[in-house]
Design an enzyme around this catalytic site. Structure first.
Site, PDB file in Angstrom:
ATOM      1  CG  ASP A  10      34.511  41.327  43.928  1.00 24.10           C
ATOM      2  OD1 ASP A  10      35.119  42.234  44.150  1.00 24.10           O
ATOM      3  OD2 ASP A  10      34.816  39.981  43.187  1.00 24.10           O
ATOM      4  CB  SER A  11      36.683  43.679  40.517  1.00 27.40           C
ATOM      5  OG  SER A  11      37.099  42.525  41.224  1.00 27.40           O
ATOM      6  CB  CYS A  74      34.857  44.319  46.519  1.00 30.25           C
ATOM      7  SG  CYS A  74      36.436  44.733  45.626  1.00 30.25           S
ATOM      8  CD  GLU A 155      37.258  37.554  38.065  1.00 23.63           C
ATOM      9  OE1 GLU A 155      36.293  37.096  37.508  1.00 23.63           O
ATOM     10  OE2 GLU A 155      37.536  37.799  39.218  1.00 23.63           O
ATOM     11  CB  CYS A 187      41.352  39.958  48.047  1.00 22.29           C
ATOM     12  SG  CYS A 187      40.829  40.142  46.596  1.00 22.29           S
ATOM     13  CG  HIS A 189      39.004  37.482  43.668  1.00 24.16           C
ATOM     14  ND1 HIS A 189      38.391  38.747  43.801  1.00 24.16           N
ATOM     15  CD2 HIS A 189      38.597  37.237  42.172  1.00 24.16           C
ATOM     16  CE1 HIS A 189      37.725  39.174  42.494  1.00 24.16           C
ATOM     17  NE2 HIS A 189      38.009  37.994  41.807  1.00 24.16           N
TER      18      HIS A 189
HETATM   19  N1  DGL Z   1      37.687  40.788  45.418  1.00 23.26           N
HETATM   20  C1  DGL Z   1      38.095  42.165  45.581  1.00 23.26           C
HETATM   21  C2  DGL Z   1      38.746  42.653  46.766  1.00 23.26           C
HETATM   22  O1  DGL Z   1      38.203  41.933  47.883  1.00 23.26           O
HETATM   23  C3  DGL Z   1      39.234  42.820  44.332  1.00 23.26           C
HETATM   24  C4  DGL Z   1      39.895  41.955  43.487  1.00 23.26           C
HETATM   25  C5  DGL Z   1      40.278  42.679  42.261  1.00 23.26           C
HETATM   26  O2  DGL Z   1      39.545  43.064  41.366  1.00 23.26           O
HETATM   27  O3  DGL Z   1      41.400  43.183  42.319  1.00 23.26           O
HETATM   28  O4  DGL Z   1      39.664  43.269  46.907  1.00 23.26           O
END
Ligand code: DGL
Length: 266
Positions: A10-11, A74, A155, A187, A189
């Site tokens: 993931d990021s 992600c 984050e 997402c 996150h």
């Molecule tokens: N966790 C990521 C997603 O599912 C990306 C969040 C990000 O880095 O902008 O889209």
């Protein structure tokens, strides 16, 4: 092959929600997690840039870490790079994205009257959820809203506090999401703020997050391909492309102990 690890990326910390579900469902598997913290957020970057990061990470996971499967934990990277990675590594290892299992879960639910989707700017602009839903269940009304501050907010460690409440409230009060009875947290996150979202809706809106559906999908694929491990030989390992405090904190919360973060530039 069976004792080789599973690569997950993931990021940043978002994919840990997926990794955690995988580790619970498949305790015999060793995980190699990569958080591309040097390049986050992915959600406001172009497809081309995200693809180049995704290729670099997958290459590392396969060639250096010898992974037997890769999970793109992600949504943004799944939208931008899944097809590219799938085609690139065809016939070698399974590549799993987070979007398709979520679509399956949503369309199997016949109690939804209006669906909301919240995601990064790049995921919403890609139209991938909208296109798949329209094709698979044309009778289901939906609204997709970009919520670009959320991933960076999480984050940075802002969840379950005044700041996250205020930002969430202003997004979720958006007219587009009016009358929804289900919401996709598109997402990885967002499971970290799932409780706050649930409280905002006073538990009246059904929330879908990808962690468990993706873990289930991975299990099915490993079983089908005869790739499941019988016992865990080595501990999970964590790589980041830049050290961040929140990454260290969140891994400690999810794994119940401090974990060692190794630095890897891609
Ligand atoms: N966790 C990521 C997603 O599912 C990306 C969040 C990000 O880095 O902008 O889209």
């Amino acid at each position: 092959m069976n004792n080789q690890p599973i690569g997950i990326f993931d990021s940043g910390i978002g994919g840990l929600t997926v990794a955690n579900a995988i580790s619970t469902l498949l305790p015999n598997e060793q995980l190699v997690y990569f958080g591309d913290t040097a390049h986050l957020p992915y959600g406001d970057k172009s497809f081309d840039l995200i693809r180049s990061y995704a290729l670099g990470i997958t290459d590392f996971l396969l060639k250096e870490k010898n992974c037997k499967a890769v999970v793109i934990a992600c949504n943004t990277a799944s939208a931008a790079a899944y097809e590219l990675l799938r085609d690139q590594y065809k016939g070698t290892v399974p590549i799993i994205n987070v979007i398709d299992p979520m679509i399956e879960a949503v369309i199997a639910d016949n109690d939804i009257h209006k669906l909301g989707i919240i995601a990064t700017k790049t995921t919403v602009a890609s139209g991938i959820y909208q296109e798949k839903l329209t094709r698979r269940k044309p009778s289901l009304p939906f609204a997709a809203l970009a919520t670009p501050l959320l991933a960076s907010m999480i984050e940075e460690g802002f969840y379950n506090d005044k700041i996250s409440h205020a930002i969430l409230e202003s997004y979720l009060a958006n007219e587009q999401l009016k009358d929804i009875d289900a919401l996709v947290l598109a997402c990885t996150h967002y499971p970290l703020i799932k409780e706050e979202i649930d409280e905002f809706y006073q538990h009246r809106v059904k929330l879908f997050d990808s962690a468990e559906v993706v873990a289930n999908k991975l299990k099915l694929i490993l079983e089908k391909e005869n790739l499941t491990s019988e016992s865990k030989q080595v501990e999970d390992v964590f790589y980041v492309s830049d050290y961040t405090e929140s990454f260290a904190k969140t891994t400690a919360i999810f794994w119940g102990k401090e974990v060692k973060l190794s630095l890897k530039h891609i």
